[in-house]
Design a protein around this motif. Structure first.
Motif: not given
Ligand code: X3X
Length: 337
Positions: A133-154
């Motif tokens: 689910v989140v991998e697909q979100m990250m793929a859509r972010a890449e389509e917008q020019g945003i590479k996500i290296l991490a999401l969990d700096y909690i």
């Protein structure tokens, strides 16, 4: 027959030369390759996120033999929040470290990921970020020019931090509560019953001190690390309404321009940095609460059901969200419980 053999040998020789030349070019390209990236976030020097970013940057510099230099800028010295993410989208040599709600402006599904009262623990959220689910979100972010290296700096569950004791949404009526500037926070605090008052962190403590706002919301790590406890807002209502976490974002164009061997190191270091930070904060939380109490901070439970009821409308799909995204998140979380 002899002529044919010579032709085959010649072709093989040319192929070998091409492979060698390519390898030579790669080693040359990484040999004298150098990239300086500016990393921006809003956290203060005493907060773990700042320390973790500095440690990751240092490790990457060492492991790439100086080829990848990440200069870290805390406390919004550079563009931060929405403006920081815009730098990434514009393709700057820039890393933005902000919570996922700021990616929601580009991929609305991230507003679902950052919705209130979803998670019961750090681990649940980390596990969710590793699902399709989140991998697909990250793929859509890449389509917008945003590479996500991490999401969990909690950096901890965000609670209400106010001058008066809060137990129910009704207690928040008429109260101005400072939030970060993303729509997710504004909608959340509004639904909880407050007057959401977006301010950059740098203006927040003075706004509380001067009575411009009646309180704020943040984690115990924020409370201790930025000395919120020294001000008049000494009551913490444990709503745990949002799990405070930061992602690490870089331009897809910049990312693609970095040699593969360095990309592997960068990704690994940011991944490991988040894991280390999560484990550290889980181990520290109890002592942080005790230290805050020693400074006069008082913690109180809240009417959890009343706040959940008040927040329920926020699980309605918003424009641009993938149909069923909330159901997908709920079912993933249910499968973990
Ligand atoms: O994008 C990052 C978060 O929204 C930051 O939250 P904020 O502005 O409440 O700051 C948290 C503090 O710990 C910063 O020192």
């Amino acid at each position: 027959m002899k002529k044919k053999g010579l032709i085959v040998a010649g072709i093989m020789l040319l192929a070998a030369m091409a492979v060698f030349a390519n390898a030579e070019a790669e080693s040359d390209s990484t040999g004298d390759y150098k990239l300086v990236l500016k990393l921006s976030h809003v956290f203060s020097p005493a907060e773990q996120l700042t320390k973790s970013m500095d440690a990751v940057a240092q490790s990457i510099l060492e492991k790439t033999d100086g080829a990848i230099e990440i200069q870290t800028f805390p406390q919004a010295q550079l563009p931060a929040y929405k403006e920081g993410v815009e730098q990434v989208v514009r393709g700057a040599d820039f890393i933005s470290v902000e919570d996922p709600s700021f990616i929601g402006d580009y991929v609305p599904d991230f507003k679902a990921l950052y919705a209130p009262m979803l998670y019961r623990s750090f681990d649940e959220y980390v596990a969710l970020t590793e699902t399709e689910v989140v991998e697909q979100m990250m793929a859509r972010a890449e389509e917008q020019g945003i590479k996500i290296l991490a999401l969990d700096y909690i950096y901890g569950f965000r609670n209400l931090i106010t001058k008066k004791v809060i137990e129910t949404p009704a207690d928040l009526a008429g109260m101005k509560i400072r939030t970060p500037g993303s729509k997710s926070y504004i909608d959340t605090l509004t639904a909880m019953g407050a007057i959401a008052t977006p301010l950059p962190w740098g203006e927040t403590l003075s706004a509380v001190q001067q009575g411009v706002v009646d309180g704020l919301e943040g984690s115990e790590f924020t409370n201790l690390g930025t000395k919120v406890y020294e001000g008049p807002a000494k009551n913490v209502a444990t709503t745990r309404h949002i799990l405070g976490t930061c992602g690490v974002y870089i331009s897809t164009e910049v990312w693609a321009s970095i040699p593969e061997e360095y990309r592997v190191i960068i990704q690994e270091e940011f991944t490991n940095g988040a894991t280390d930070m999560v484990n550290l904060l889980k181990s520290q939380h109890g002592d942080v609460v005790k230290e805050l109490e020693s400074y006069g901070v008082k913690f109180n439970e809240v009417n959890d059901a009343a706040f959940r009821e008040a927040l329920a409308p926020l699980y309605a799909e918003q424009p641009g969200m993938t149909p069923g995204v909330f159901q997908s998140i709920f079912s993933e979380l249910d499968s973990m419980r």
